[in-house]
Scaffold this motif. Structure first.
Motif, PDB file in Angstrom:
ATOM      1  N   LEU A  87       0.864  -1.442  -0.603  1.00 54.21           N
ATOM      2  CA  LEU A  87      -0.089  -0.455  -0.273  1.00 54.21           C
ATOM      3  C   LEU A  87       0.966   1.267   0.125  1.00 54.21           C
ATOM      4  CD1 LEU A  87      -3.034  -1.238   2.523  1.00 54.21           C
ATOM      5  CD2 LEU A  87      -2.826  -1.003  -0.187  1.00 54.21           C
ATOM      6  N   ILE A  88       1.644   1.509   0.453  1.00 51.40           N
ATOM      7  CA  ILE A  88       2.522   2.173   0.652  1.00 51.40           C
ATOM      8  C   ILE A  88       3.366   2.565  -0.504  1.00 51.40           C
ATOM      9  CG2 ILE A  88       4.971   2.821   1.528  1.00 51.40           C
ATOM     10  CD1 ILE A  88       4.770   1.763   3.906  1.00 51.40           C
ATOM     11  N   ILE A  89       3.553   1.535  -1.696  1.00 48.16           N
ATOM     12  CA  ILE A  89       4.415   1.686  -2.626  1.00 48.16           C
ATOM     13  C   ILE A  89       3.417   1.897  -3.094  1.00 48.16           C
ATOM     14  CG2 ILE A  89       5.634   0.534  -4.153  1.00 48.16           C
ATOM     15  CD1 ILE A  89       6.894  -1.215  -2.266  1.00 48.16           C
ATOM     16  N   PHE A  90       2.444   1.357  -3.661  1.00 50.70           N
ATOM     17  CA  PHE A  90       1.353   1.890  -4.756  1.00 50.70           C
ATOM     18  C   PHE A  90       0.422   3.888  -4.247  1.00 50.70           C
ATOM     19  CE2 PHE A  90      -3.571   2.413  -4.824  1.00 50.70           C
ATOM     20  CZ  PHE A  90      -3.369   2.302  -6.193  1.00 50.70           C
ATOM     21  N   PHE A  91       0.642   3.801  -2.653  1.00 56.04           N
ATOM     22  CA  PHE A  91      -0.082   5.427  -2.718  1.00 56.04           C
ATOM     23  C   PHE A  91       0.968   5.812  -3.415  1.00 56.04           C
ATOM     24  CE2 PHE A  91      -3.086   3.829   0.792  1.00 56.04           C
ATOM     25  CZ  PHE A  91      -4.366   3.943  -0.225  1.00 56.04           C
ATOM     26  N   ILE A  92       2.536   5.675  -3.225  1.00 54.80           N
ATOM     27  CA  ILE A  92       3.554   7.306  -2.987  1.00 54.80           C
ATOM     28  C   ILE A  92       3.083   7.322  -5.169  1.00 54.80           C
ATOM     29  CG2 ILE A  92       5.654   7.342  -3.670  1.00 54.80           C
ATOM     30  CD1 ILE A  92       6.260   6.392  -1.215  1.00 54.80           C
ATOM     31  N   PHE A  93       3.320   5.727  -5.656  1.00 52.55           N
ATOM     32  CA  PHE A  93       2.791   5.621  -7.526  1.00 52.55           C
ATOM     33  C   PHE A  93       2.130   7.033  -7.578  1.00 52.55           C
ATOM     34  CE2 PHE A  93       6.062   2.494  -8.292  1.00 52.55           C
ATOM     35  CZ  PHE A  93       7.103   2.916  -8.688  1.00 52.55           C
ATOM     36  N   PHE A  94       0.953   6.556  -6.826  1.00 51.22           N
ATOM     37  CA  PHE A  94      -0.049   7.201  -6.958  1.00 51.22           C
ATOM     38  C   PHE A  94      -0.477   8.821  -6.966  1.00 51.22           C
ATOM     39  CE2 PHE A  94      -4.952   8.521  -6.011  1.00 51.22           C
ATOM     40  CZ  PHE A  94      -5.119   8.023  -7.560  1.00 51.22           C
ATOM     41  N   GLY A  95       0.051   8.290  -5.722  1.00 53.30           N
ATOM     42  CA  GLY A  95       0.345  10.450  -5.442  1.00 53.30           C
ATOM     43  C   GLY A  95       1.183  11.601  -6.484  1.00 53.30           C
ATOM     44  N   PHE A  96       2.711  10.129  -6.787  1.00 54.74           N
ATOM     45  CA  PHE A  96       3.220  11.262  -7.856  1.00 54.74           C
ATOM     46  C   PHE A  96       2.463  11.578  -9.623  1.00 54.74           C
ATOM     47  CE2 PHE A  96       7.384  11.187 -10.674  1.00 54.74           C
ATOM     48  CZ  PHE A  96       7.661  12.049 -10.087  1.00 54.74           C
ATOM     49  N   LEU A 133      12.353   6.285   1.051  1.00 56.08           N
ATOM     50  CA  LEU A 133      11.448   5.467  -0.533  1.00 56.08           C
ATOM     51  C   LEU A 133      10.920   6.416  -1.203  1.00 56.08           C
ATOM     52  CD1 LEU A 133      10.271   2.722  -0.538  1.00 56.08           C
ATOM     53  CD2 LEU A 133       8.771   3.246   0.935  1.00 56.08           C
ATOM     54  N   LEU A 134       9.939   7.832  -0.291  1.00 56.43           N
ATOM     55  CA  LEU A 134       9.488   8.554  -1.623  1.00 56.43           C
ATOM     56  C   LEU A 134      10.440   9.189  -2.454  1.00 56.43           C
ATOM     57  CD1 LEU A 134       7.938  10.536   1.186  1.00 56.43           C
ATOM     58  CD2 LEU A 134       6.503   9.611  -0.968  1.00 56.43           C
ATOM     59  N   LEU A 135      12.163   9.443  -1.833  1.00 54.95           N
ATOM     60  CA  LEU A 135      12.263   9.570  -2.750  1.00 54.95           C
ATOM     61  C   LEU A 135      12.469   9.020  -4.052  1.00 54.95           C
ATOM     62  CD1 LEU A 135      14.620  12.159  -3.525  1.00 54.95           C
ATOM     63  CD2 LEU A 135      16.518  11.620  -2.124  1.00 54.95           C
ATOM     64  N   VAL A 136      13.217   7.896  -3.602  1.00 59.74           N
ATOM     65  CA  VAL A 136      13.776   6.416  -4.905  1.00 59.74           C
ATOM     66  C   VAL A 136      12.765   6.726  -5.932  1.00 59.74           C
ATOM     67  CG1 VAL A 136      14.101   4.090  -4.864  1.00 59.74           C
ATOM     68  CG2 VAL A 136      15.808   5.787  -3.360  1.00 59.74           C
ATOM     69  N   ILE A 137      11.602   5.475  -4.820  1.00 56.03           N
ATOM     70  CA  ILE A 137      10.305   5.977  -6.011  1.00 56.03           C
ATOM     71  C   ILE A 137      10.216   7.073  -7.296  1.00 56.03           C
ATOM     72  CG2 ILE A 137       7.588   5.742  -5.869  1.00 56.03           C
ATOM     73  CD1 ILE A 137       7.750   3.596  -3.705  1.00 56.03           C
ATOM     74  N   ASN A 138       9.655   7.627  -6.888  1.00 57.43           N
ATOM     75  CA  ASN A 138      10.060   9.155  -7.573  1.00 57.43           C
ATOM     76  C   ASN A 138      10.786   9.564  -8.883  1.00 57.43           C
ATOM     77  OD1 ASN A 138       7.249   9.787  -6.068  1.00 57.43           O
ATOM     78  ND2 ASN A 138       8.952  12.287  -4.733  1.00 57.43           N
ATOM     79  N   LEU A 139      12.242   9.101  -8.026  1.00 61.34           N
ATOM     80  CA  LEU A 139      12.955   9.681  -8.616  1.00 61.34           C
ATOM     81  C   LEU A 139      13.406   8.690 -10.028  1.00 61.34           C
ATOM     82  CD1 LEU A 139      16.789  10.232  -6.606  1.00 61.34           C
ATOM     83  CD2 LEU A 139      14.970  11.175  -9.125  1.00 61.34           C
ATOM     84  N   LEU A 140      12.874   6.923  -9.500  1.00 57.55           N
ATOM     85  CA  LEU A 140      12.261   5.844 -10.533  1.00 57.55           C
ATOM     86  C   LEU A 140      11.292   6.158 -11.370  1.00 57.55           C
ATOM     87  CD1 LEU A 140      12.932   2.896 -10.997  1.00 57.55           C
ATOM     88  CD2 LEU A 140      11.141   2.324  -9.580  1.00 57.55           C
ATOM     89  N   THR A 158       9.689  15.674  -3.194  1.00 60.15           N
ATOM     90  CA  THR A 158       9.520  15.260  -2.323  1.00 60.15           C
ATOM     91  C   THR A 158       9.596  15.840  -0.725  1.00 60.15           C
ATOM     92  OG1 THR A 158      10.601  13.896  -3.651  1.00 60.15           O
ATOM     93  CG2 THR A 158      11.106  13.356  -1.956  1.00 60.15           C
ATOM     94  N   ALA A 159      10.327  17.022  -0.375  1.00 67.15           N
ATOM     95  CA  ALA A 159      10.160  17.444   0.414  1.00 67.15           C
ATOM     96  C   ALA A 159       8.492  17.901   0.531  1.00 67.15           C
ATOM     97  CB  ALA A 159      11.188  18.812   0.215  1.00 67.15           C
ATOM     98  N   ILE A 160       7.786  18.350   0.261  1.00 65.03           N
ATOM     99  CA  ILE A 160       6.356  19.177   0.601  1.00 65.03           C
ATOM    100  C   ILE A 160       5.631  16.846   1.265  1.00 65.03           C
ATOM    101  CG2 ILE A 160       4.508  19.319  -0.488  1.00 65.03           C
ATOM    102  CD1 ILE A 160       6.115  21.301  -2.021  1.00 65.03           C
ATOM    103  N   PHE A 161       5.823  16.363  -0.050  1.00 70.12           N
ATOM    104  CA  PHE A 161       5.690  15.043   0.298  1.00 70.12           C
ATOM    105  C   PHE A 161       5.538  14.629   1.531  1.00 70.12           C
ATOM    106  CE2 PHE A 161       4.821  13.498  -4.203  1.00 70.12           C
ATOM    107  CZ  PHE A 161       4.107  14.015  -4.727  1.00 70.12           C
ATOM    108  N   THR A 162       7.512  14.862   2.205  1.00 69.65           N
ATOM    109  CA  THR A 162       7.631  14.409   3.419  1.00 69.65           C
ATOM    110  C   THR A 162       7.272  14.876   4.059  1.00 69.65           C
ATOM    111  OG1 THR A 162       9.741  13.580   2.185  1.00 69.65           O
ATOM    112  CG2 THR A 162       9.966  14.070   4.510  1.00 69.65           C
ATOM    113  N   ALA A 163       6.556  15.843   4.208  1.00 73.66           N
ATOM    114  CA  ALA A 163       6.274  17.084   5.314  1.00 73.66           C
ATOM    115  C   ALA A 163       4.794  16.026   5.676  1.00 73.66           C
ATOM    116  CB  ALA A 163       6.057  18.528   5.582  1.00 73.66           C
TER     117      ALA A 163
END
Length: 183
Positions: A87-96, A133-140, A158-163
């Motif tokens: 779910l974490i990976i899915f939501f990060i991709f979906f958000g990006f 993880l956010l940075l790696v997935i966003n870069l990917l 990534t900084a905004i998502f991290t907040a």
């Protein structure tokens, strides 16, 4: 006299461990001086297995009874962690990917959810593991051209998502803390 022997029989283990009051102790002593059967029972109890040993054996059997339950709970815990990772990976991709369509607002809802699932898995380590993880997935996602975002903008987003993720971690901690206090 027979009822009195039954009562004494029930009280003998407590008497042996000095867990009776003075009056009961006097009553048992008087009865033991008069009753041969109860005196034999008392001597048998004194020379027999120690009560502490009996309790230790009961504790061992209880621990053995719990083993299958622990095995099932460990398997369920692993399943929850696996689902949370996905779910974490899915939501990060979906958000990006939602940034590309202009639905950036949804990330203010999605990323705290990522933080909650991150807290479930990592506890407080989520504060430094999820941004990586956010940075790696966003870069990917950027390298695979899944979103039309500049390479430099990835660090900003990534900084905004991290907040937002950190806000989710804090919310999950507060909920966890509140329910733990209820028990």
């Amino acid at each position: 006299m027979k009822n009195e022997c039954k009562i004494i029989s029930d009280l003998l283990p407590l008497y042996l461990e000095n867990l009776v009051c003075k009056e009961t102790e006097e009553f048992i002593k008087n009865h033991l001086s008069e009753c041969e059967n109860c005196r034999e029972d008392f001597e048998e109890l004194k020379s027999g297995a120690d009560l502490k040993e009996v309790f230790k054996e009961e504790a061992k059997t209880e621990a053995e009874d719990i083993k299958p339950f622990k095995k099932v709970m460990k398997k369920m815990n692993m399943q929850v962690h696996s689902i949370s990772y996905l779910l974490i990976i899915f939501f990060i991709f979906f958000g990006f990917l939602s940034m590309d369509s202009g639905d950036v607002f949804y990330n203010s809802l999605i990323m705290p959810i990522v933080g909650v699932f991150g807290y479930i898995i990592f506890r407080f380590k989520a504060f430094y593991k999820l941004p990586v993880l956010l940075l790696v997935i966003n870069l990917l996602a950027c390298l695979l051209n899944l979103a039309d975002v500049e390479f430099i903008d990835i660090f900003f987003w990534t900084a905004i998502f991290t907040a937002f993720v950190d806000a989710g971690i804090i919310i999950a901690f507060l909920i966890h803390f509140a329910f733990r206090k209820e028990k």
